[in-house]
Design a protein around this motif. Structure first.
Motif, PDB file in Angstrom:
ATOM      1  N   ILE A 149      19.336 -16.180  10.119  1.00  0.00           N
ATOM      2  CA  ILE A 149      19.573 -14.818   9.663  1.00  0.00           C
ATOM      3  C   ILE A 149      21.062 -14.612   9.417  1.00  0.00           C
ATOM      4  CG2 ILE A 149      17.560 -13.771  10.751  1.00  0.00           C
ATOM      5  CD1 ILE A 149      19.433 -12.722  12.957  1.00  0.00           C
ATOM      6  N   GLY A 150      21.359 -13.764   8.449  1.00  0.00           N
ATOM      7  CA  GLY A 150      22.722 -13.360   8.168  1.00  0.00           C
ATOM      8  C   GLY A 150      22.913 -11.901   8.535  1.00  0.00           C
ATOM      9  N   GLN A 151      24.089 -11.603   9.129  1.00  0.00           N
ATOM     10  CA  GLN A 151      24.415 -10.235   9.531  1.00  0.00           C
ATOM     11  C   GLN A 151      25.851  -9.925   9.133  1.00  0.00           C
ATOM     12  OE1 GLN A 151      23.880 -10.614  13.799  1.00  0.00           O
ATOM     13  NE2 GLN A 151      21.773  -9.834  13.700  1.00  0.00           N
ATOM     14  N   PRO A 152      26.164  -8.679   8.870  1.00  0.00           N
ATOM     15  CA  PRO A 152      27.574  -8.320   8.703  1.00  0.00           C
ATOM     16  C   PRO A 152      28.295  -8.449  10.044  1.00  0.00           C
ATOM     17  CG  PRO A 152      26.235  -6.350   8.824  1.00  0.00           C
ATOM     18  CD  PRO A 152      25.273  -7.505   8.789  1.00  0.00           C
ATOM     19  N   PHE A 153      29.561  -8.816  10.021  1.00  0.00           N
ATOM     20  CA  PHE A 153      30.324  -8.848  11.265  1.00  0.00           C
ATOM     21  C   PHE A 153      30.686  -7.422  11.641  1.00  0.00           C
ATOM     22  CE2 PHE A 153      34.500  -8.836  13.387  1.00  0.00           C
ATOM     23  CZ  PHE A 153      34.102  -9.422  14.587  1.00  0.00           C
ATOM     24  N   ILE A 154      30.309  -7.029  12.862  1.00  0.00           N
ATOM     25  CA  ILE A 154      30.564  -5.670  13.344  1.00  0.00           C
ATOM     26  C   ILE A 154      31.553  -5.752  14.494  1.00  0.00           C
ATOM     27  CG2 ILE A 154      29.529  -3.650  14.447  1.00  0.00           C
ATOM     28  CD1 ILE A 154      26.968  -4.318  12.895  1.00  0.00           C
ATOM     29  N   GLU A 155      32.684  -5.111  14.345  1.00  0.00           N
ATOM     30  CA  GLU A 155      33.720  -5.153  15.375  1.00  0.00           C
ATOM     31  C   GLU A 155      33.275  -4.341  16.589  1.00  0.00           C
ATOM     32  OE1 GLU A 155      36.202  -6.246  17.619  1.00  0.00           O
ATOM     33  OE2 GLU A 155      36.728  -6.954  15.600  1.00  0.00           O
ATOM     34  N   SER A 156      33.147  -5.030  17.713  1.00  0.00           N
ATOM     35  CA  SER A 156      32.727  -4.367  18.946  1.00  0.00           C
ATOM     36  C   SER A 156      33.630  -4.733  20.114  1.00  0.00           C
ATOM     37  CB  SER A 156      31.274  -4.748  19.287  1.00  0.00           C
ATOM     38  OG  SER A 156      31.181  -6.152  19.518  1.00  0.00           O
ATOM     39  N   GLY A 157      34.786  -5.338  19.804  1.00  0.00           N
ATOM     40  CA  GLY A 157      35.676  -5.754  20.878  1.00  0.00           C
ATOM     41  C   GLY A 157      35.103  -6.871  21.719  1.00  0.00           C
ATOM     42  N   ALA A 158      34.268  -7.716  21.107  1.00  0.00           N
ATOM     43  CA  ALA A 158      33.603  -8.820  21.816  1.00  0.00           C
ATOM     44  C   ALA A 158      32.849  -8.315  23.043  1.00  0.00           C
ATOM     45  CB  ALA A 158      34.610  -9.901  22.210  1.00  0.00           C
ATOM     46  N   ALA A 159      32.276  -7.118  22.925  1.00  0.00           N
ATOM     47  CA  ALA A 159      31.571  -6.519  24.070  1.00  0.00           C
ATOM     48  C   ALA A 159      30.185  -6.054  23.643  1.00  0.00           C
ATOM     49  CB  ALA A 159      32.367  -5.345  24.639  1.00  0.00           C
ATOM     50  N   LEU A 170      14.610   2.116  33.200  1.00  0.00           N
ATOM     51  CA  LEU A 170      15.885   1.411  33.317  1.00  0.00           C
ATOM     52  C   LEU A 170      16.110   1.025  34.772  1.00  0.00           C
ATOM     53  CD1 LEU A 170      18.709   0.614  32.098  1.00  0.00           C
ATOM     54  CD2 LEU A 170      19.465   2.902  32.843  1.00  0.00           C
ATOM     55  N   ALA A 171      16.303  -0.278  35.018  1.00  0.00           N
ATOM     56  CA  ALA A 171      16.585  -0.748  36.374  1.00  0.00           C
ATOM     57  C   ALA A 171      18.077  -0.900  36.614  1.00  0.00           C
ATOM     58  CB  ALA A 171      15.881  -2.083  36.626  1.00  0.00           C
ATOM     59  N   GLY A 172      18.857  -1.114  35.562  1.00  0.00           N
ATOM     60  CA  GLY A 172      20.292  -1.286  35.693  1.00  0.00           C
ATOM     61  C   GLY A 172      20.875  -1.690  34.359  1.00  0.00           C
ATOM     62  N   ALA A 173      22.195  -1.695  34.284  1.00  0.00           N
ATOM     63  CA  ALA A 173      22.857  -2.059  33.036  1.00  0.00           C
ATOM     64  C   ALA A 173      24.225  -2.641  33.330  1.00  0.00           C
ATOM     65  CB  ALA A 173      22.987  -0.843  32.118  1.00  0.00           C
ATOM     66  N   VAL A 174      24.675  -3.511  32.437  1.00  0.00           N
ATOM     67  CA  VAL A 174      26.004  -4.106  32.555  1.00  0.00           C
ATOM     68  C   VAL A 174      26.672  -4.106  31.181  1.00  0.00           C
ATOM     69  CG1 VAL A 174      25.369  -5.599  34.502  1.00  0.00           C
ATOM     70  CG2 VAL A 174      25.161  -6.469  32.155  1.00  0.00           C
ATOM     71  N   LYS A 175      27.988  -4.125  31.197  1.00  0.00           N
ATOM     72  CA  LYS A 175      28.769  -4.327  29.985  1.00  0.00           C
ATOM     73  C   LYS A 175      29.377  -5.717  30.052  1.00  0.00           C
ATOM     74  CE  LYS A 175      32.640  -2.532  27.258  1.00  0.00           C
ATOM     75  NZ  LYS A 175      33.713  -1.502  27.186  1.00  0.00           N
ATOM     76  N   ARG A 176      29.195  -6.489  28.997  1.00  0.00           N
ATOM     77  CA  ARG A 176      29.679  -7.864  28.947  1.00  0.00           C
ATOM     78  C   ARG A 176      30.785  -7.954  27.892  1.00  0.00           C
ATOM     79  NH1 ARG A 176      24.354 -11.253  27.905  1.00  0.00           N
ATOM     80  NH2 ARG A 176      24.463 -10.012  25.986  1.00  0.00           N
ATOM     81  N   THR A 177      31.908  -8.536  28.295  1.00  0.00           N
ATOM     82  CA  THR A 177      33.048  -8.662  27.391  1.00  0.00           C
ATOM     83  C   THR A 177      33.453 -10.121  27.314  1.00  0.00           C
ATOM     84  OG1 THR A 177      33.818  -6.468  28.070  1.00  0.00           O
ATOM     85  CG2 THR A 177      35.379  -7.860  26.859  1.00  0.00           C
ATOM     86  N   LEU A 188      28.851 -17.798  28.910  1.00  0.00           N
ATOM     87  CA  LEU A 188      29.929 -18.474  28.186  1.00  0.00           C
ATOM     88  C   LEU A 188      31.297 -18.117  28.758  1.00  0.00           C
ATOM     89  CD1 LEU A 188      28.703 -18.095  24.485  1.00  0.00           C
ATOM     90  CD2 LEU A 188      28.384 -20.024  26.053  1.00  0.00           C
ATOM     91  N   GLY A 189      31.321 -17.505  29.929  1.00  0.00           N
ATOM     92  CA  GLY A 189      32.583 -17.220  30.593  1.00  0.00           C
ATOM     93  C   GLY A 189      33.096 -15.810  30.415  1.00  0.00           C
ATOM     94  N   GLY A 190      32.282 -14.917  29.878  1.00  0.00           N
ATOM     95  CA  GLY A 190      32.710 -13.544  29.670  1.00  0.00           C
ATOM     96  C   GLY A 190      32.776 -12.759  30.976  1.00  0.00           C
ATOM     97  N   ARG A 191      33.431 -11.580  30.880  1.00  0.00           N
ATOM     98  CA  ARG A 191      33.541 -10.690  32.035  1.00  0.00           C
ATOM     99  C   ARG A 191      32.352  -9.733  32.029  1.00  0.00           C
ATOM    100  NH1 ARG A 191      38.199  -7.018  31.248  1.00  0.00           N
ATOM    101  NH2 ARG A 191      36.676  -5.365  30.860  1.00  0.00           N
ATOM    102  N   VAL A 192      31.948  -9.317  33.202  1.00  0.00           N
ATOM    103  CA  VAL A 192      30.825  -8.383  33.296  1.00  0.00           C
ATOM    104  C   VAL A 192      31.219  -7.236  34.220  1.00  0.00           C
ATOM    105  CG1 VAL A 192      29.756  -9.696  35.195  1.00  0.00           C
ATOM    106  CG2 VAL A 192      28.365  -8.172  33.787  1.00  0.00           C
ATOM    107  N   ASP A 193      30.852  -6.030  33.818  1.00  0.00           N
ATOM    108  CA  ASP A 193      31.182  -4.822  34.572  1.00  0.00           C
ATOM    109  C   ASP A 193      29.956  -3.922  34.636  1.00  0.00           C
ATOM    110  OD1 ASP A 193      34.218  -5.055  34.877  1.00  0.00           O
ATOM    111  OD2 ASP A 193      33.992  -5.257  32.709  1.00  0.00           O
TER     112      ASP A 193
END
Length: 265
Positions: A149-159, A170-177, A188-193
């Motif tokens: 599949i092809g997608q446009p690149f969407i800037e999300s701050g790598a998050a 909803l049991a819980g949620a995290v933000k991955r950067t 892949l070594g990202g940060r999680v909050d």
């Protein structure tokens, strides 16, 4: 006492020893018996349910056809592990999603940078941001025997944000950067909050869980600069290391209580 099986391939069982132990303990608290199985031939028809933890819709369907009750169902495994099918479902359900289309060559990409993905890849691999036709050609050559599949690149701050959904709740949620590049995957070594999703985001995830009749999935959204969001992927099976490291939510216990309730319906 009802007896269930948690099914992993051997290499994945080795990587998920901790979660398997938590599932067994949670099953015991719920008044259920849970054992581990790593080979299809070991799955006997007398088990009351199977927690299916493999990306293999064909096997899941075979098990269902032989009378097994799966958490999640084979249909969910099929859609969640097909990025284009996921996009089609989101579009049908009115959930905002990253625009996606099947492509066969660089000529079909509208602009650069673009994102290319194999439809059945996972864990952040088999994904590339391509800056020009040459880079796109490299991706198509490498995965010439796969659907892409092809997608446009969407800037999300790598998050991105992952919502852990058990049933329709909803049991819980995290933000991955992401630490490098544009991928946010924790493996892949990202940060999680820890993260508190908006009510609109939770409602969007619930549209998907109700449509899928899912038991336990991850719903991944990209965050937009204007405060909006776009569905990126659905994960089945979804890993919970990031949730355990950022919260006190025992997702294994929440899942086993859900399964117990479903078995008693």
């Amino acid at each position: 006492m009802k007896h269930g099986v948690v099914y992993y391939r051997p290499e994945e069982a080795a990587r998920n020893v901790g979660f398997i132990k938590l599932l067994k303990l949670a099953a015991e608290r719920a008044g259920l018996l849970l054992t581990l199985s790593m080979y299809p031939d070991d799955l006997t028809p007398d088990s009351d349910f199977i927690i299916f933890r493999e990306r293999n819709a064909k096997l899941a369907r075979e098990l269902e056809n032989s009378g097994h009750r799966l958490f999640n169902r084979a249909k969910i495994n099929q859609i969640a592990n097909d990025k284009y099918a996921t996009y089609q479902l989101a579009t049908f359900m009115g959930v905002p999603a990253v625009p996606s289309r099947l492509v066969d060559s660089p000529d079909e990409l509208d602009s650069y940078p673009a994102v290319l993905k194999t439809v059945d890849g996972h864990g952040g691999v088999e994904v590339a941001r391509v800056l020009d036709e040459m880079e796109a050609g490299w991706f198509f050559t490498r995965f010439m025997d796969r659907r892409i599949i092809g997608q446009p690149f969407i800037e999300s701050g790598a998050a991105d944000v992952r919502l852990f959904m058990v049933g329709n709740e909803l049991a819980g949620a995290v933000k991955r950067t992401g630490s490098t590049g544009f991928k946010s995957n924790y493996t892949l070594g990202g940060r999680v909050d820890p993260y508190r999703p908006t009510a609109d985001m939770v409602r969007a995830a619930q549209r998907l869980t109700r449509a899928l009749k899912s038991d336990y999935i991850g719903v991944d959204f990209l965050l937009l600069p204007d405060g909006g969001f776009l569905l990126n992927e659905i994960e089945d099976p979804v890993g919970a290391r990031s949730l355990y490291e950022t919260s006190d939510v025992n997702i294994a216990y929440v899942l086993m209580q859900h399964i117990k309730n479903k078995l008693n319906e």
